[in-house]
Design a protein around this motif. Sequence first.
Motif, PDB file in Angstrom:
ATOM      1  N   GLU A  50     -12.353 -14.600 -17.228  1.00 36.03           N
ATOM      2  CA  GLU A  50     -12.775 -15.702 -18.103  1.00 36.03           C
ATOM      3  C   GLU A  50     -13.284 -16.901 -17.324  1.00 36.03           C
ATOM      4  OE1 GLU A  50      -9.629 -16.444 -20.862  1.00 36.03           O
ATOM      5  OE2 GLU A  50      -9.914 -14.527 -21.861  1.00 36.03           O
ATOM      6  N   GLN A  51     -13.947 -16.620 -16.207  1.00 32.28           N
ATOM      7  CA  GLN A  51     -14.480 -17.733 -15.426  1.00 32.28           C
ATOM      8  C   GLN A  51     -15.980 -17.919 -15.659  1.00 32.28           C
ATOM      9  OE1 GLN A  51     -13.115 -17.001 -11.441  1.00 32.28           O
ATOM     10  NE2 GLN A  51     -11.038 -17.588 -11.954  1.00 32.28           N
ATOM     11  N   ALA A  52     -16.550 -17.050 -16.519  1.00 33.81           N
ATOM     12  CA  ALA A  52     -18.001 -17.132 -16.740  1.00 33.81           C
ATOM     13  C   ALA A  52     -18.352 -18.278 -17.674  1.00 33.81           C
ATOM     14  CB  ALA A  52     -18.512 -15.826 -17.324  1.00 33.81           C
ATOM     15  N   GLY A  74     -16.410 -19.889  -0.027  1.00 37.48           N
ATOM     16  CA  GLY A  74     -17.394 -19.087  -0.778  1.00 37.48           C
ATOM     17  C   GLY A  74     -18.797 -19.627  -0.568  1.00 37.48           C
ATOM     18  N   THR A  75     -18.920 -20.945  -0.660  1.00 34.52           N
ATOM     19  CA  THR A  75     -20.222 -21.603  -0.470  1.00 34.52           C
ATOM     20  C   THR A  75     -20.729 -21.390   0.952  1.00 34.52           C
ATOM     21  OG1 THR A  75     -19.618 -23.260  -2.092  1.00 34.52           O
ATOM     22  CG2 THR A  75     -21.372 -23.868  -0.554  1.00 34.52           C
ATOM     23  N   LEU A  76     -19.824 -21.575   1.923  1.00 31.50           N
ATOM     24  CA  LEU A  76     -20.236 -21.434   3.327  1.00 31.50           C
ATOM     25  C   LEU A  76     -20.655 -20.004   3.633  1.00 31.50           C
ATOM     26  CD1 LEU A  76     -17.483 -23.667   4.961  1.00 31.50           C
ATOM     27  CD2 LEU A  76     -19.917 -24.207   4.735  1.00 31.50           C
ATOM     28  N   GLU A  77     -19.911 -19.052   3.070  1.00 34.11           N
ATOM     29  CA  GLU A  77     -20.249 -17.641   3.321  1.00 34.11           C
ATOM     30  C   GLU A  77     -21.628 -17.319   2.762  1.00 34.11           C
ATOM     31  OE1 GLU A  77     -20.163 -13.281   2.263  1.00 34.11           O
ATOM     32  OE2 GLU A  77     -20.122 -14.953   0.868  1.00 34.11           O
ATOM     33  N   GLU A  78     -21.911 -17.794   1.559  1.00 32.25           N
ATOM     34  CA  GLU A  78     -23.216 -17.525   0.934  1.00 32.25           C
ATOM     35  C   GLU A  78     -24.342 -18.183   1.741  1.00 32.25           C
ATOM     36  OE1 GLU A  78     -21.876 -17.114  -3.736  1.00 32.25           O
ATOM     37  OE2 GLU A  78     -22.016 -19.102  -2.879  1.00 32.25           O
ATOM     38  N   LEU A  79     -24.110 -19.426   2.153  1.00 30.85           N
ATOM     39  CA  LEU A  79     -25.123 -20.141   2.933  1.00 30.85           C
ATOM     40  C   LEU A  79     -25.427 -19.414   4.244  1.00 30.85           C
ATOM     41  CD1 LEU A  79     -26.867 -22.649   3.715  1.00 30.85           C
ATOM     42  CD2 LEU A  79     -24.777 -23.565   4.757  1.00 30.85           C
TER      43      LEU A  79
HETATM   44  P1  AMP Z   1     -16.066 -21.942  -3.052  1.00 39.65           P
HETATM   45  O1  AMP Z   1     -17.059 -22.737  -2.257  1.00 39.65           O
HETATM   46  O2  AMP Z   1     -15.049 -21.258  -2.193  1.00 39.65           O
HETATM   47  O3  AMP Z   1     -15.465 -22.714  -4.200  1.00 39.65           O
HETATM   48  O4  AMP Z   1     -16.907 -20.755  -3.690  1.00 39.65           O
HETATM   49  C1  AMP Z   1     -17.986 -21.054  -4.496  1.00 39.65           C
HETATM   50  C2  AMP Z   1     -19.111 -20.094  -4.234  1.00 39.65           C
HETATM   51  O5  AMP Z   1     -18.600 -18.755  -4.162  1.00 39.65           O
HETATM   52  C3  AMP Z   1     -20.100 -20.149  -5.393  1.00 39.65           C
HETATM   53  O6  AMP Z   1     -21.441 -20.428  -4.946  1.00 39.65           O
HETATM   54  C4  AMP Z   1     -19.971 -18.796  -6.068  1.00 39.65           C
HETATM   55  O7  AMP Z   1     -21.154 -18.031  -5.993  1.00 39.65           O
HETATM   56  C5  AMP Z   1     -18.816 -18.084  -5.382  1.00 39.65           C
HETATM   57  N1  AMP Z   1     -17.548 -18.180  -6.162  1.00 39.65           N
HETATM   58  C6  AMP Z   1     -16.332 -18.483  -5.699  1.00 39.65           C
HETATM   59  N2  AMP Z   1     -15.397 -18.502  -6.675  1.00 39.65           N
HETATM   60  C7  AMP Z   1     -16.037 -18.219  -7.802  1.00 39.65           C
HETATM   61  C8  AMP Z   1     -15.637 -18.096  -9.163  1.00 39.65           C
HETATM   62  N3  AMP Z   1     -14.386 -18.241  -9.558  1.00 39.65           N
HETATM   63  N4  AMP Z   1     -16.565 -17.792 -10.060  1.00 39.65           N
HETATM   64  C9  AMP Z   1     -17.827 -17.598  -9.659  1.00 39.65           C
HETATM   65  N5  AMP Z   1     -18.258 -17.707  -8.424  1.00 39.65           N
HETATM   66  C10 AMP Z   1     -17.390 -18.017  -7.483  1.00 39.65           C
END
Ligand code: AMP
Length: 180
Positions: free
Chosen positions: A72-74, A109-114
């Motif tokens: 339910e995080q969408a 999560g953000t850093l990993e994606e970047l």
């Molecule tokens: P964070 O920076 O660790 O909060 O992670 C955020 C990034 O990771 C976002 O750009 C998302 O793509 C992904 N992410 C992490 N947690 C979630 C979540 N609960 N729902 C959706 N995306 C998430």
Amino acid sequence: MARICVYLGSREGNSPAFRQATNKLGRTLAERGHTLVYGGARLGLMGELANSVLEAGGEAIGVMPDHLVEREQAHFGLSELIRVRNMHERKATMAANADAFIALPGGIGTLEELFEIWTWGYLGLHEKPMGLLNIDEFYSPLLTFLDSTVGHGFLAAPTREMLLDAPSPGELLDALEAQL
Ligand code: AMP
């Protein structure tokens, strides 16, 4: 008009400046006719950004794995919610659906994606511009560290220069748009 993928915190951070700049980015994306592509959550800065794009009349597309939708995080008010099977598929789908990439303040999560999208650029898998929104100097320690990795001989200067940064949404979008 472009599709801009934004990586950003699923938390809000401790300073109101993060939320304010996120809202400003959302409004600016909508005003310039860009489409937001992001992780699809309604939490933290992620939800703030999507809501500010939608409230300003823009388009926001979320890409979310089934297991997070089920928790339910969408955000169910988006222009489109693309459901994928896992995190790997999600990052590939976000990248394929974007013309440029922005990282706002966030956690691992953000850093990993970047770092993944930057690495894909460095390896020649895409030629799309990438930049950091350096709200309140959040990313300055990282930028200093990255500059030092060039000095230590682990990062080539042209690769370092692929990662743009700016203190405000307007300046960052100007820099990215110049490379589109
Ligand atoms: P964070 O920076 O660790 O909060 O992670 C955020 C990034 O990771 C976002 O750009 C998302 O793509 C992904 N992410 C992490 N947690 C979630 C979540 N609960 N729902 C959706 N995306 C998430």
